[in-house]
Each structure stands twice: as C-alpha cells, then as structure tokens.
Design a protein around this motif. Structure first.
Motif, PDB file in Angstrom:
ATOM      1  N   LEU A   1       4.371   3.489  -3.984  1.00  0.00           N
ATOM      2  CA  LEU A   1       3.721   2.186  -3.999  1.00  0.00           C
ATOM      3  C   LEU A   1       3.701   1.633  -5.409  1.00  0.00           C
ATOM      4  O   LEU A   1       2.780   1.862  -6.185  1.00  0.00           O
ATOM      5  CB  LEU A   1       2.298   2.307  -3.449  1.00  0.00           C
ATOM      6  CG  LEU A   1       1.623   0.994  -3.042  1.00  0.00           C
ATOM      7  CD1 LEU A   1       2.446   0.234  -2.035  1.00  0.00           C
ATOM      8  CD2 LEU A   1       0.231   1.261  -2.516  1.00  0.00           C
TER       9      LEU A   1
ATOM     10  N   LEU B   1       0.127  -6.404  -2.689  1.00  0.00           N
ATOM     11  CA  LEU B   1       1.469  -6.124  -2.213  1.00  0.00           C
ATOM     12  C   LEU B   1       2.188  -7.450  -1.989  1.00  0.00           C
ATOM     13  O   LEU B   1       1.777  -8.255  -1.158  1.00  0.00           O
ATOM     14  CB  LEU B   1       1.411  -5.328  -0.896  1.00  0.00           C
ATOM     15  CG  LEU B   1       2.739  -5.025  -0.211  1.00  0.00           C
ATOM     16  CD1 LEU B   1       3.618  -4.179  -1.105  1.00  0.00           C
ATOM     17  CD2 LEU B   1       2.503  -4.328   1.116  1.00  0.00           C
TER      18      LEU B   1
ATOM     19  N   PRO C   1       8.510  -0.838   3.040  1.00  0.00           N
ATOM     20  CA  PRO C   1       7.052  -0.877   2.845  1.00  0.00           C
ATOM     21  C   PRO C   1       6.299  -1.424   4.049  1.00  0.00           C
ATOM     22  O   PRO C   1       5.211  -0.959   4.364  1.00  0.00           O
ATOM     23  CB  PRO C   1       6.884  -1.783   1.622  1.00  0.00           C
ATOM     24  CG  PRO C   1       8.176  -1.668   0.891  1.00  0.00           C
ATOM     25  CD  PRO C   1       9.227  -1.479   1.929  1.00  0.00           C
TER      26      PRO C   1
ATOM     27  N   THR D   1       2.923  -1.269  -7.152  1.00  0.00           N
ATOM     28  CA  THR D   1       2.196  -2.504  -6.886  1.00  0.00           C
ATOM     29  C   THR D   1       1.767  -3.146  -8.181  1.00  0.00           C
ATOM     30  O   THR D   1       1.885  -2.594  -9.273  1.00  0.00           O
ATOM     31  CB  THR D   1       0.960  -2.222  -6.008  1.00  0.00           C
ATOM     32  OG1 THR D   1       0.178  -1.229  -6.655  1.00  0.00           O
ATOM     33  CG2 THR D   1       1.388  -1.726  -4.638  1.00  0.00           C
TER      34      THR D   1
ATOM     35  N   SER E   1       2.050  -2.021   8.478  1.00  0.00           N
ATOM     36  CA  SER E   1       2.155  -1.007   7.445  1.00  0.00           C
ATOM     37  C   SER E   1       2.885   0.215   7.962  1.00  0.00           C
ATOM     38  O   SER E   1       2.739   0.615   9.128  1.00  0.00           O
ATOM     39  CB  SER E   1       0.759  -0.614   6.950  1.00  0.00           C
ATOM     40  OG  SER E   1       0.846   0.437   6.021  1.00  0.00           O
TER      41      SER E   1
ATOM     42  N   CYS F   1      -3.307  -3.889  -0.662  1.00  0.00           N
ATOM     43  CA  CYS F   1      -2.477  -2.695  -0.466  1.00  0.00           C
ATOM     44  C   CYS F   1      -2.946  -1.844   0.701  1.00  0.00           C
ATOM     45  O   CYS F   1      -2.149  -1.141   1.318  1.00  0.00           O
ATOM     46  CB  CYS F   1      -2.474  -1.852  -1.739  1.00  0.00           C
ATOM     47  SG  CYS F   1      -1.672  -2.679  -3.140  1.00  0.00           S
TER      48      CYS F   1
END
Length: 664
Positions: free
Chosen positions: A414, A425, A383, A416, A406, A484
C-alpha cells in the motif's frame, strides 16, 4: 559533354560498387530486431503466452529511406503524419483480473478492452491534430484490413486531458468495442516482422490454436524520438506483442490426493500450439523464451517444503536446474533469474531463461512443464476490483454505476499518500460515452461503504466535456481519493437515451449499443519488476519493459445499452403496397390505350362462328322439326364491351389516386 560522360562512366560505376556495401552495412547496423516469448502458468489451469517482438531503426532525413529490418509502412506513417507515439490493439475476450492477475506489467500494459483501441500523440500544431488523426485512421484501416476508419468521425474519438495520459492537446483516443478480430487482422500484423511467420518464435502462431483460446490481444506500440527538441533518442521503436490465454490439454493420468482433487495440467509448446520452434529468426539479434513462476506460486512451493509435504532435495531457484520435487522442466534453462525488488518482497517471482540460438530443425525446441504435486495459488490482484454496470429499465432513461471493491492489500504493497494525518487511496477514472447517451454529470453520486458521501469530499479533481448531438461524445475524467480502510465504493450517473435517425442504426440494432470500457488507473501503485542488477536487462525487450515504472491500470466491462428502435418492416410494407397499386393502375391503363378494338371484334367473331359440321347439324334439325333455321347468336357488340372495360379501368384508376392522396 557526352564524350566526357562516357569517359567518366567506368569511374562512377566503380565508385558505386565500392561505396554501396559500406553504406548498406552502416544502415543495417543501425537497425535491430529481437523476438521473445514469456510463458506463465495461471492459477485456473490455464497458460499465459506473451510474444514480444521489437524493431528499432535510426532516424533518417530522407523520406525514401530503404529499411533492411524495420517495416517501411510504419516508417512512412511516422514521416507523413508526424506520429510521436501510437498504440493500436485488436482484442477478443476480456482479461480476468481476479484469476490472471491485475498487479503486474502484463496486465497493466497488454490487457486491452474488447474490439479495437487506438490512441496517438502527434507533433503538429493544435489545429492540425484532428486532420492528422483522420488520415492516420484511414491508413491503419488499409494496413490492417479493419474498420479503423470508423474512428474518423468526431462522434467516435475524444481528446483526453489528464485522465488517460499526460499529453494534453495532441492526444486522441478512440475505440470500437463491436469490431470483430480475425486472421485478416493478424496476417498484416505478422507481415511487419522481418521473418514473418516463416522462422523464429512466430512459427508458433498457429491460427486455430490462437483463436480457440480464452483471450488474445495483438498490440502494436510505436514511439518516435524524431520530433524531440534535442533531436536525440533511440529513433523509431516498434513493439509488437501478442498476449494469449490458452487451455492446455493434459495427457497424463490424473492423480488424486487427500487435499486436492487433481494436478495442474502439464503442457508443452507442442500441446499448446501444435508446433515446435525449429530455430531462431536469422535476422534477430536475440531469440529468448522465458518461463515465469509468479511470486505467489513461489511462496506456495516454499510453504509445501516447510511443511515437509515434499522433499526439498532440489531447489528450484538454483542455477541450471531442470527438475525439482514440485515440477519438472523438459529443457535445461540457460540461467535462472530471481526478482530483486518485486511486488511481494518476501516472495519474488522467478524467471527461467532459454536461448533458442542453439536449436535447429534437426533439434527443435519444445519447452514443457510437468507438475508432480497439486499446487493452488492466486495471482496478485489490483488494489481495487473494478466493475461497471447499468441501472434502471426501459428505453427512456437509466444510470451508469462503477463499483470499486477492496482486494485486501497488505501494508507493504500500500503505497499511499498521507495528508493531514489521513491515508488516501487515489483512483483515476476516464470514461467516454457516445452522444446518444446523454449523461447528466450534475447527478453524480458517491457511496463509500454503502453510505452516501459528499462529492467534494471524494472527488479531488474533475473534468467534464458534455456530448453534442451527432458531433462529439461525452468525456469524463475524475480523480478520486478514498480512505485506505474502505471496503467498497460506488459512483453513479444518470442519463437519458437519445433517438437516432433510421440510417444511423446498425444492422443488428435490437442487440443493443456497445458503450466503450472505462479506464481505471491507480497513480500511487506501480508494476515495476527488476531481475538484473546491471544494465544487461536493456538487452532483453521483456526485461526492460518489466523495469518501467508504469501505473496499475484496469479496464471495465463493455456493456450493452438498449435503445428505442423503429419498426424496420414498416418502410418495406409501404413500398410494397405502393408499388402494387401503381403497377395495377399503369398496367391496366396502358392495356386499354394500346388495345385495337376493330381487330379484337374480328377475332371474336371468327372465334364464335360455328363450324361446317355444326351448320349441317342445325340445318338437319330444322328440316326434321319443320322450324325455320335460326342464325347463331354472336357476341355482344364491341361498343358495349369496350364501354364496360373502360369503366372498370377508370374505377381502378380513381381508387389508386385516392389511395395515393390519403395513404401514400
């Protein structure tokens, strides 16, 4: 009594021969061993080879149990030190998370930091954990011929709470980044296998082929369910893995294309390891070789077919396929497995399975992969891309920075946590620093998208254990929550450099001091991969490990910290000049005290007396010249000579005493 024993002796011997085979067969039935090999082409023209050996043994109430397949040395470690779970790894090189993948079970479970890493969970009272850890390090040091005993000192290991694993209180963690890995560590590791390296897949472990690779990591993972309250479980399970990244030497002619310069290198077991597999280990219940095509590689092959760049007459996922329009496999697979629920739902990975049971010395197994068209793809990344580096200059102070960048994950990947309408995140950071790096944890600063942020807005949870000089290292565990949509983030910590005693410096102190890797984990991201719907995956050790729902984990770099080093030549110079002065003083003094003056005078007179010919010449000269004969002059008196020498010795002794008083 003796007569009764003689009468019963034949009956006892007969019962022993009758029941012994039954007990041995029952004991052997409780143990099993399997060997597997996973091969995967990598995007940067390299090949991943992952050996997986698994040994299993039931629990025994007796300490002197005889094992048929399971290594007795490992069983004794569990019995003596009450080890509940343990992992030991020897690694050379660093795993490239960008090119070799960071979002799969291999990278999360088998990519280890350079050097030696050891962690263990004990089932003993809290006050006995440290003693069990120290004894375990000494036992492993002798078993694997390594310097693991250096982890005995309290300055080299730590007790994580929640930042690394959830086992609080009974977990100990330590690492030696400077430890070199060589064949002396691999040979004891191979001796734990039932067939060692004489038969089966372990015959491929050619030493030059292994150690000339870009990365290799040998790992030993031990789990024991003996100390569970229920008393059940699968007994003692020993997993031995060897992960290699090798560069194949392609022997085919390079073909040029308009959109690619060359093909991926074709390879085989012979070109990589220099050997073939002559059959399975007779003690193994299964011997399987897997060839994995990554999901991104499968997607690229699909796109080539859709663009009509290659013929789509053959489908590479069909059952029992050997060749396709993109590549050719030298051996027909027994079956082809497609990932059911992978990381990339649209592009699952593919496994080709080959059983080694039907091969022997007259018909060896030599798997090869030949590419027909140029293919470019990229492995699934973690990630966030993680890196760690030093800031500042000089030998007094500096700063540690951890950078998070990122990798542009898709929305499907994702997973999350949403709270109060905001996407977060989660990132866990576990870092251990030696005591001579005095970190000031109150100087923690957080930056998101190159903008400073309040620590309370990002740091959800934090545990700090400051270092104590020459007693314990500093430990930091943090749980961070980032937005995120962030592009980059960084955390920094200031530190001062301590001073060491001259005996605490290593032989190459000017090279610098190694700081162990920080461990970054992503609790909301998991690397589970499933290829079979039923429970038949439990029969395969690799497929069962792929099914485990383990969190994505990455290690940062090991960096060097230069410390102020003393002038190591100064003690040598002082010792040299002191010994020289002492030698002159005592040598001259002993020479004067032991010299006999009278004998020296007689010897000097005898040496200075003129010879017979010289006396005749003097007499003849005196008679011719008419002068009286003059006696030959003798040497100076002994008293004056001895007096001058004694004065010189006293002068030298005085100079030596003054030098010792003022400069010694």
């Amino acid at each position: 009594m003796a007569l009764l024993f003689l009468l019963l002796r034949p009956i006892l011997l007969l019962s022993l021969f009758y029941f012994a085979p039954i007990s041995q067969s029952q004991s052997a039935a409780g143990e099993d061993f399997s060997e597997e090999l996973l091969l995967r082409p990598l995007p940067d023209r390299k090949v991943l080879a992952h050996f997986h050996f698994q040994s299993r043994a039931p629990h025994s109430t007796s300490n002197g149990r005889h094992h048929h397949l399971f290594p007795k040395a490992v069983s004794q470690l569990v019995q003596k030190f009450h080890v509940k779970e343990m992992e030991l790894s020897f690694t050379q090189g660093r795993w490239n998370y960008d090119k070799w993948g960071g979002f799969d079970p291999i990278s999360s479970n088998n990519a280890k930091p350079p050097g030696v890493e050891l962690w263990a969970v004990f089932d003993v009272p809290h006050e006995q954990v440290d003693d069990s850890w120290k004894n375990l390090t000494h036992a492993l040091s002798g078993l694997f011929c390594a310097s693991i005993n250096f982890l005995e000192s309290s300055t080299t290991y730590s007790a994580p709470d929640w930042g690394y694993r959830p086992d609080s209180g009974s977990l100990r963690y330590g690492s030696l980044p400077r430890e070199a890995v060589c064949t002396e560590n691999l040979t004891p590791w191979l001796k734990l296998l039932p067939c060692r390296d004489k038969a089966g897949l372990s015959t491929l472990m050619d030493r030059p082929s292994i150690y000339k690779g870009f990365y290799h990591s040998q790992r030993l993972h031990l789990t024991s369910s003996k100390f569970e309250p229920e008393g059940g479980g699968s007994g003692i399970v020993l997993e031995q893995t060897l992960t290699l990244v090798l560069q194949p030497s392609s022997q085919r002619t390079v073909r040029s294309y308009s959109h690619e310069t060359n093909l991926q290198p074709s390879w085989s077991l012979t070109s990589i390891f220099g050997r073939k597999v002559s059959g399975r280990c007779v003690l193994a219940k299964s011997s399987i070789v897997y060839l994995q095509l990554d999901g991104s590689l499968v997607a690229e092959l699909d796109s080539l077919q859709k663009e009509n760049k290659i013929s789509s007459a053959d489908k590479y996922i069909s059952e029992g396929v050997r060749r396709s329009a993109c590549f050719e496999v030298s051996v027909k697979p027994d079956r082809v497995l497609e990932e059911l629920k992978g990381l990339e739902k649209k592009n699952p990975s593919v496994l080709y399975e080959f059983s080694v049971d039907k091969y022997n010395e007259s018909r060896p197994f030599d798997l090869g992969l030949t590419w027909k068209v140029p293919v470019a793809w990229s492995s699934q990344k973690a990630p966030l891309h993680v890196s760690r580096f030093l800031m500042g200059s000089g030998n007094e102070r500096g700063a540690i920075a951890v950078s998070l960048r990122s990798t542009e994950l898709t929305d499907e990947l994702l997973h999350t946590e949403t709270s109060e309408g905001r996407c977060k995140l989660e990132v866990k950071v576990f870092q251990v620093v030696p005591w001579y790096i005095k970190v000031y944890f109150h100087t923690l600063q957080v930056y998101v998208n190159e903008q400073p942020q309040a620590v309370s807005d990002v740091v959800e949870k934090m545990r700090v254990s400051p270092s104590v000089d020459k007693v314990s290292p500093g430990v930091m565990e943090m749980l961070l929550k980032f937005p995120c949509g962030m592009k980059s983030a960084a955390i920094t910590l200031d530190f001062d450099k301590g001073f060491l005693h001259i005996d605490e410096y290593p032989p190459d102190a000017n090279q610098g001091f190694d700081i162990p890797s920080a461990i970054i984990s992503f609790p909301n991201f998991h690397t589970s991969m499933q290829f079979l719907k039923d429970d038949s995956a439990d029969k395969s050790a690799i497929l069962s490990k792929f099914k485990e729902n383990s969190a994505v984990l990455a290690y940062t770099e090991v960096f060097l910290v230069p410390l102020a080093t003393p002038d190591f030549s100064m003690p040598y110079n002082v010792i040299t000049i002191t010994c020289t002065v002492c030698a002159l003083y005592f040598g001259s003094l002993l020479n004067v005290l032991r010299r006999r003056v009278g004998e020296e005078e007689r010897l000097e007179k005898k040496e200075k007396e003129p010879g017979l010919l010289r006396q005749l010449l003097f007499k003849l000269y005196a008679k011719i010249s008419g002068r009286p004969l003059e006696p030959v002059e003798s040497t100076s008196t002994s008293s004056s000579s001895s007096r001058s020498k004694l004065q010189f010795i006293i002068l030298v002794a005085g100079i030596a005493v003054l030098w010792q008083v003022y400069y010694g």
